[in-house]
Enzyme design. Structure first.
Site, PDB file in Angstrom:
ATOM      1  N   ASP A 112       0.825  -1.196   0.000  1.00 27.67           N
ATOM      2  CA  ASP A 112       0.000   0.000   0.000  1.00 27.67           C
ATOM      3  C   ASP A 112       0.867   1.257   0.000  1.00 27.67           C
ATOM      4  O   ASP A 112       1.898   1.313   0.674  1.00 27.67           O
ATOM      5  CB  ASP A 112      -0.875  -0.005   1.278  1.00 27.67           C
ATOM      6  CG  ASP A 112      -1.768   1.210   1.375  1.00 27.67           C
ATOM      7  OD1 ASP A 112      -2.717   1.285   0.579  1.00 27.67           O
ATOM      8  OD2 ASP A 112      -1.503   2.083   2.229  1.00 27.67           O
ATOM      9  N   GLU A 157       1.559  -0.435  -4.954  1.00 28.60           N
ATOM     10  CA  GLU A 157       0.523   0.527  -5.314  1.00 28.60           C
ATOM     11  C   GLU A 157       1.155   1.887  -5.581  1.00 28.60           C
ATOM     12  O   GLU A 157       1.547   2.611  -4.656  1.00 28.60           O
ATOM     13  CB  GLU A 157      -0.527   0.673  -4.194  1.00 28.60           C
ATOM     14  CG  GLU A 157      -1.728   1.466  -4.664  1.00 28.60           C
ATOM     15  CD  GLU A 157      -2.160   2.604  -3.753  1.00 28.60           C
ATOM     16  OE1 GLU A 157      -3.144   3.274  -4.067  1.00 28.60           O
ATOM     17  OE2 GLU A 157      -1.488   2.849  -2.726  1.00 28.60           O
TER      18      GLU A 157
HETATM   19  C1  AAO Z   1      -8.753   8.904   6.076  1.00 23.64           C
HETATM   20  C2  AAO Z   1      -9.632  10.134   5.863  1.00 23.64           C
HETATM   21  C3  AAO Z   1      -8.759  11.372   5.774  1.00 23.64           C
HETATM   22  C4  AAO Z   1      -7.892  11.495   7.034  1.00 23.64           C
HETATM   23  C5  AAO Z   1      -7.065  10.227   7.166  1.00 23.64           C
HETATM   24  C6  AAO Z   1      -6.185  10.207   8.431  1.00 23.64           C
HETATM   25  O1  AAO Z   1     -10.372   9.978   4.638  1.00 23.64           O
HETATM   26  O2  AAO Z   1      -9.599  12.512   5.661  1.00 23.64           O
HETATM   27  O3  AAO Z   1      -7.010  12.600   6.898  1.00 23.64           O
HETATM   28  O4  AAO Z   1      -7.958   9.109   7.222  1.00 23.64           O
HETATM   29  O5  AAO Z   1      -6.985  10.188   9.575  1.00 23.64           O
HETATM   30  C7  AAO Z   1      -7.655   5.142   2.583  1.00 23.64           C
HETATM   31  C8  AAO Z   1      -8.684   6.203   2.206  1.00 23.64           C
HETATM   32  C9  AAO Z   1      -8.368   7.532   2.840  1.00 23.64           C
HETATM   33  C10 AAO Z   1      -8.188   7.376   4.345  1.00 23.64           C
HETATM   34  C11 AAO Z   1      -7.022   6.405   4.544  1.00 23.64           C
HETATM   35  C12 AAO Z   1      -6.691   6.158   6.016  1.00 23.64           C
HETATM   36  O6  AAO Z   1      -8.710   6.343   0.790  1.00 23.64           O
HETATM   37  O7  AAO Z   1      -9.472   8.408   2.596  1.00 23.64           O
HETATM   38  O8  AAO Z   1      -7.927   8.630   4.941  1.00 23.64           O
HETATM   39  O9  AAO Z   1      -7.394   5.131   3.978  1.00 23.64           O
HETATM   40  O10 AAO Z   1      -7.798   5.695   6.687  1.00 23.64           O
HETATM   41  C13 AAO Z   1      -3.152   8.750  -2.773  1.00 23.64           C
HETATM   42  C14 AAO Z   1      -2.031   7.754  -2.533  1.00 23.64           C
HETATM   43  C15 AAO Z   1      -2.501   6.315  -2.597  1.00 23.64           C
HETATM   44  C16 AAO Z   1      -3.751   6.089  -1.753  1.00 23.64           C
HETATM   45  C17 AAO Z   1      -4.800   7.081  -2.215  1.00 23.64           C
HETATM   46  C18 AAO Z   1      -6.100   6.957  -1.429  1.00 23.64           C
HETATM   47  O11 AAO Z   1      -0.991   7.967  -3.488  1.00 23.64           O
HETATM   48  O12 AAO Z   1      -1.455   5.503  -2.083  1.00 23.64           O
HETATM   49  O13 AAO Z   1      -4.307   8.415  -2.035  1.00 23.64           O
HETATM   50  N1  AAO Z   1      -4.217   4.685  -1.830  1.00 23.64           N
HETATM   51  C19 AAO Z   1      -3.897   3.732  -0.740  1.00 23.64           C
HETATM   52  C20 AAO Z   1      -5.070   2.821  -0.393  1.00 23.64           C
HETATM   53  C21 AAO Z   1      -6.165   3.640   0.249  1.00 23.64           C
HETATM   54  C22 AAO Z   1      -5.681   4.199   1.572  1.00 23.64           C
HETATM   55  C23 AAO Z   1      -4.255   4.571   1.579  1.00 23.64           C
HETATM   56  C24 AAO Z   1      -3.422   4.369   0.497  1.00 23.64           C
HETATM   57  C25 AAO Z   1      -3.666   4.989   2.855  1.00 23.64           C
HETATM   58  O14 AAO Z   1      -5.473   2.127  -1.528  1.00 23.64           O
HETATM   59  O15 AAO Z   1      -7.351   2.897   0.412  1.00 23.64           O
HETATM   60  O16 AAO Z   1      -6.441   5.392   1.898  1.00 23.64           O
HETATM   61  O17 AAO Z   1      -3.209   3.809   3.503  1.00 23.64           O
HETATM   62  C26 AAO Z   1      -3.587  11.988  -6.890  1.00 23.64           C
HETATM   63  C27 AAO Z   1      -2.290  11.219  -6.749  1.00 23.64           C
HETATM   64  C28 AAO Z   1      -2.455   9.915  -6.015  1.00 23.64           C
HETATM   65  C29 AAO Z   1      -3.288  10.095  -4.775  1.00 23.64           C
HETATM   66  C30 AAO Z   1      -4.640  10.705  -5.165  1.00 23.64           C
HETATM   67  C31 AAO Z   1      -5.575  10.877  -3.979  1.00 23.64           C
HETATM   68  O18 AAO Z   1      -4.449  11.492  -7.893  1.00 23.64           O
HETATM   69  O19 AAO Z   1      -1.715  10.947  -8.016  1.00 23.64           O
HETATM   70  O20 AAO Z   1      -1.167   9.441  -5.653  1.00 23.64           O
HETATM   71  O21 AAO Z   1      -3.496   8.821  -4.170  1.00 23.64           O
HETATM   72  O22 AAO Z   1      -4.387  11.958  -5.737  1.00 23.64           O
HETATM   73  O23 AAO Z   1      -5.015  11.779  -3.086  1.00 23.64           O
HETATM   74  C32 AAO Z   1      -6.754  13.246 -10.914  1.00 23.64           C
HETATM   75  C33 AAO Z   1      -5.412  12.646 -11.236  1.00 23.64           C
HETATM   76  C34 AAO Z   1      -4.956  11.716 -10.134  1.00 23.64           C
HETATM   77  C35 AAO Z   1      -4.955  12.438  -8.840  1.00 23.64           C
HETATM   78  C36 AAO Z   1      -6.360  12.913  -8.578  1.00 23.64           C
HETATM   79  C37 AAO Z   1      -6.593  13.592  -7.245  1.00 23.64           C
HETATM   80  O24 AAO Z   1      -7.752  12.225 -11.024  1.00 23.64           O
HETATM   81  O25 AAO Z   1      -5.471  11.947 -12.484  1.00 23.64           O
HETATM   82  O26 AAO Z   1      -3.675  11.179 -10.403  1.00 23.64           O
HETATM   83  O27 AAO Z   1      -6.780  13.807  -9.616  1.00 23.64           O
HETATM   84  O28 AAO Z   1      -5.825  14.776  -7.179  1.00 23.64           O
END
Ligand code: AAO
Length: 469
Positions: free
Chosen positions: A197, A228
């Protein structure tokens, strides 16, 4: 070889998102083994926060680790071990989603799912133990508030806190050993590999150092690792930085296959090397994942179970195609609420997966992997291993092709396909995999067959040499 999934050459895994270990074991025995699945990706298995503050028991609480004890809503260590063994007995391996970039988010405190106390704001995780010194310092992180906020800067992406999650420093020997100890424990329990992750948020060299501290599987060989990394050509981090570490998620495939399912004219270009997409030997592919099916993790506009006809088309094509190592998503139903956790009882324990008379699931579970154009295409993927696409034909939102001389695949988005096509296959009578043999196809001595596909909910046809008859 970190790219070897150790499943006797089988070619597809399924993510049983939020399933209990006991249900995964049942599914291995009653379905996945027979259908030729290589393995199952579980949701995170190690102890994590119990979130009841801003939301009650969201699925994402599992991404906030508290310790490396096996204790989750899916079950405990005994249940985990039982699942691993029962699946392995029917030729299905287990891959664990490992959350090692960080521990729980700032401000969270209390007891985790395994009873360990913790206090994130003080960086105190006695269940490991980790304390302040094991986390990245603000002076290493170039952002003002310590949070990841600039995807153009690798130091920001990898040394700052992802959405406030306390960021471990994997440069430290102590931290590396604790994580490798967790991996080794899982290997002792019989797993075959790991989904790493948030690999994008760790230095590839640090992850590799941890992989090198990880033991080989009992049967020999290094575990399978897939990382990932969301690379959608919009930041500094590129998938190819992770090639030495194993496979890497190819999120551009999700975008490409969504376009292709909506407009077949684009299916020929789902692998676009000019766009920086990982080569087939490193690409880990899927139509949607647990994040982007609900708008997390760069989601939006993906094809999901919510549009079943397009979804079946997309996943069937992914499995028929010759690109990457595929993962099938298996979901639970959810509405507009992207935090909604799995189907649960009143005490928040996860509900059993029930199987209805028609072979589909009940109790709120979607079980896309049991939809015929998905589950039955796993046999196709396995049968055509090592072949390339030939006899490609693409017109009027209808596509057909063969995989070497091993399999033939066709689908028609619009209208009705009624054509004589070159299949490249030896003469004989074949069974259509999608209709469980209700349709038969005769290939003549020159390799031609009359292919008919009705305009239905499953407008797909596929058959293989050595398939059911
Ligand atoms: C939760 C709460 C938060 C709080 C946090 C801490 O929602 O508000 O601050 O707890 O208390 C999952 C959930 C999160 C959650 C987290 C922990 O999705 O909401 O937060 O558990 O409970 C990035 C990372 C990627 C990650 C993804 C969600 O790079 O690694 O965010 N995925 C994994 C897991 C996921 C998990 C975590 C990691 C954490 O699969 O389930 O989170 O362990 C861009 C970047 C990406 C980035 C995204 C989202 O994407 O390129 O790297 O992913 O943003 O931030 C266009 C673009 C696209 C871009 C997007 C958004 O679409 O093409 O590339 O815009 O800007």
């Amino acid at each position: 070889d970190y790219t070897d999934p150790h499943c006797s050459g089988k070619q597809a895994i399924v993510h049983l998102f939020e399933w209990k270990f006991s249900d995964i074991a049942n599914e291995c025995e009653r379905y996945l083994g027979k259908k030729g699945f290589c393995g199952v990706q579980t949701s995170p298995v190690n102890e994590y926060t119990v979130i009841t503050k801003e939301y009650i028991r969201p699925w994402w609480e599992r991404y906030q680790p508290v310790s490396y004890k096996i204790a989750s809503r899916s079950g405990n260590e005994v249940e985990f071990k039982n699942m691993v063994d029962r699946c392995k007995n029917v030729g299905v391996r287990i891959y664990v989603d490992v959350v090692i970039n960080h521990m729980a988010g700032l401000g969270r405190t209390g007891k985790g799912t395994g009873g360990s106390s913790f206090d994130s704001s003080n960086y105190d995780f006695p269940g490991v133990p980790f304390s302040r010194q094991h986390f990245n310092d603000k002076d290493k992180c170039p952002s003002h508030d310590g949070m990841v906020n600039n995807y153009g800067d690798p130091n920001n992406v990898r040394n700052c806190f992802l959405v406030g999650l306390t960021d471990l420093d994997q440069k430290q020997e102590y931290v590396r050993n604790k994580i490798a100890g967790f991996f080794n424990h899982l290997i002792d329990l019989g797993v075959a590999g790991f989904r790493v992750d948030a690999a994008k948020h760790m230095w590839p060299g640090d992850i590799l150092a941890i992989q090198k501290l990880t033991k080989n599987l009992p049967e020999g060989g290094t575990p399978f690792f897939y990382h990932e990394v969301i690379d959608q050509n919009d930041g500094a981090i590129k998938v190819n930085e992770y090639y030495p570490n194993g496979l890497v998620t190819e999120f551009r495939f999700c975008q490409k296959i969504a376009q292709g399912a909506r407009n077949f004219g684009e299916l020929g270009g789902v692998y676009d090397p000019g766009w920086g997409m990982a080569d087939s030997d490193h690409a880990f592919v899927f139509v949607d994942n647990h994040d982007n099916q609900r708008g997390h993790g760069g989601g939006g506009n993906r094809v999901t179970h919510k549009t079943p006809r397009d979804y079946k088309i997309a996943v069937a094509f992914m499995l028929a195609n010759d690109y990457g190592f595929p993962r099938i998503m298996s979901s639970y139903y959810f509405g507009d609420d992207s935090s909604q956790g799995p189907p649960h009882n009143s005490d928040y324990s996860i509900k059993d997966v029930t199987i209805e008379n028609n072979g589909l699931c009940g109790n709120g579970w979607v079980c896309e992997h049991r939809w015929n154009p998905i589950g039955n295409m796993v046999a196709f993927r396995n049968a055509v291993t090592g072949t390339t696409k030939v006899h490609w034909k693409d017109q009027n939102d209808q596509v057909s092709f063969a995989r070497g001389n091993k399999g033939f695949f066709a689908m028609a988005k619009q209208g009705h396909m009624d054509e004589t096509l070159q299949t490249g296959l030896p003469a004989g009578e074949y069974c259509d995999l999608i209709t469980d043999c209700k349709k038969k196809i005769t290939v003549d001595g020159s390799g031609n067959a009359h292919i008919v596909i009705d305009n239905s909910e499953e407008p797909i046809l596929a058959f293989i040499v050595g398939g059911p008859s």
